[in-house]
Design a protein around this motif. Structure first.
Motif: not given
Length: 485
Positions: A85-86, A89, A203-207, A209-210
């Protein structure tokens, strides 16, 4: 491998293909509804919005820098110690930054000449920033689609794919029943893509914006960016082909002819219903199994040829029915077989060109598609002023054929997927015959129907082994389903 075990394996493979084809086959319904809408809209209204959406895909592929393909390639082997997921991103952020810079520069300094060159001069320079906004949103939708596929979230992938196809093919056209303003139709497209980004991106906002460490971003960029940039020109030029034709037709033949070409090419792309879901599953499968499954990959090539060539024949046989329903689009009946041949060339690359990616020589695809795009521009400039729609269709078919020939030849050098060059060549010769019959005898329905039907019979004879294999697999899957019941 024992025959029974091999048959079961083939059925399992077919079942997996079907799972990832559900979205595409449901999307076929969306495409069909879009085709009806295009048939009902006046040709002079249809051309500009279809051209806008065609160039949306072109600029999306330009801004994404090929990093969607890098995500596909390296997701299971992420570079620089990144997590999958990184990697997602990092690729997304690189693409968004580039798209933003490109959109601002083009909108501020090149809006008027760019609108004219694209065949969107009637909308004015204000269409250019809207084009980049739409392309940026489409790019985010594409990234989410790839990630859902890679994470095997089949339900969400299916839903997102259907929304994406609805946005790209249908929703932006609906205001055309009430307005001919290209600006309003463009705003409808932006709104539809924006809704999909919000709905599925949450669903993937954390990934997304990390915070990513600078060394990790640099490591991903060193590996993924060169790979993606090597593939990016191929994607850009691929989506540019039909856009070039639409622009030439608009500038030399007017809005009505542009709308006729847009409708004919949309109808021709119905052939992709056979291939779309297949390719979603096929690409990752080839990369994962090319070492031990070369024989199966070769068998699938022949089956794909049979399905596409057969569908091609059926569409030419019954094309008059469509143009009887949409009588005001009948003027593009003569060019329809040429447009379908152009699409067939693109689809059949799916079974012949993976050797270039496997060998990590993606520039061969870039060169091949560059040959196609360059020859398309040259042929359009020579043929469209004199022959109008026919010249544009001939240019598109010939240029796609050149691209297919180069990419397939180089792909087979690195990884052979064509078990019989004689059979494949014979199939294409028959396709040329169907194209000639449909183009020259477009006013003779019964004669054309009989001749193309005879060619379809020859295809079934030529690919009788593959036809029998498909029949056996279908029966086996039905038996398994009934047994489970």
């Amino acid at each position: 491998m024992p025959e029974e075990k091999q048959t079961t394996s083939a059925q399992n493979f077919a079942g997996n293909v079907m799972k990832y084809s559900v979205a595409s086959y449901l999307g076929f319904v969306i495409t069909g509804v879009a085709l009806i809408v295009k048939g009902l809209l006046p040709s002079q209204v249809l051309g500009a919005p279809v051209t806008f959406m065609t160039y949306t895909a072109t600029f999306m592929n330009l801004g994404i820098l090929g990093l969607d393909q890098a995500l596909l390639r390296f997701y299971h082997e992420p570079p620089a110690g990144a997590k999958p997921r990184q990697l997602f991103a990092a690729c997304t952020r690189l693409s968004v930054a580039f798209m933003l810079v490109l959109g601002v520069v083009c909108s501020l300094f090149f809006a008027r000449p760019l609108a004219a060159a694209l065949g969107l001069h009637t909308a004015g320079p204000g269409i250019v920033p809207l084009l980049f906004v739409n392309a940026g949103l489409y790019m985010l939708v594409r990234y989410l689609n790839v990630l859902l596929r890679l994470e095997n979230d089949l339900r969400a992938y299916t839903a997102e794919t259907l929304w994406m196809q609805g946005c790209y093919n249908l929703l932006y056209l609906l205001p055309g029943f009430f307005t001919s303003s290209v600006i309003l139709l463009a705003l409808a497209a932006i709104l539809s893509f924006g809704v999909v980004v919000i709905a599925f991106g949450f669903k993937y906002r954390a990934a997304a914006l990390e915070p990513l460490p600078v060394p990790l971003m640099a490591g991903v960029a060193r590996t993924a960016l060169p790979y993606g940039i090597a593939l990016a020109p191929a994607q850009i030029l691929f989506s540019l082909s039909s856009g070039v034709c639409l622009s030439f037709v608009s500038n030399y033949c007017g809005d009505t002819a542009q709308g006729l070409f847009a409708f004919g090419y949309s109808l021709a792309q119905m052939v992709t219903a056979v291939q779309a879901g297949f390719s979603t599953y096929w690409g990752p499968y080839v990369y994962a199994h090319y070492r031990e499954e070369q024989e199966r990959i070769a068998r699938v090539h022949d089956i794909l040829n049979l399905l596409i060539f057969g569908f091609f024949c059926v569409l030419v046989m019954f094309e008059d029915v469509v143009f009887w329903i949409f009588a005001d689009k009948r003027d593009c009946l003569a060019i329809f077989p040429l447009l379908m041949l152009a699409v067939v060339f693109n689809i059949l690359c799916e079974g012949t060109v993976y050797g270039n990616s496997i060998a990590r020589k993606p520039w061969h695809d870039t060169i091949g598609i560059g040959i196609g795009a360059g020859s398309n521009f040259l042929l359009c400039s020579l043929l469209v002023p004199s022959f109008g729609l026919t010249g544009a269709a001939l240019a598109l078919a010939a240029s796609n054929g050149l691209a297919f020939l180069y990419r397939s030849a180089t792909g087979q050098m690195h990884y052979r997927t064509i078990p019989s060059f004689t059979k494949t060549t014979s199939g294409f010769l028959l396709a040329f015959a169907v194209t000639a019959i449909g183009t020259l005898l477009w006013q003779q329905f019964l004669v054309k129907f009989a001749l193309v039907g005879a060619v379809l019979f020859l295809y079934c004879t030529l690919y009788h082994t593959q036809l029998q294999k498909l029949w056996q697999m279908a029966l086996g899957m039905v038996r398994r389903y009934l047994y489970k019941k």
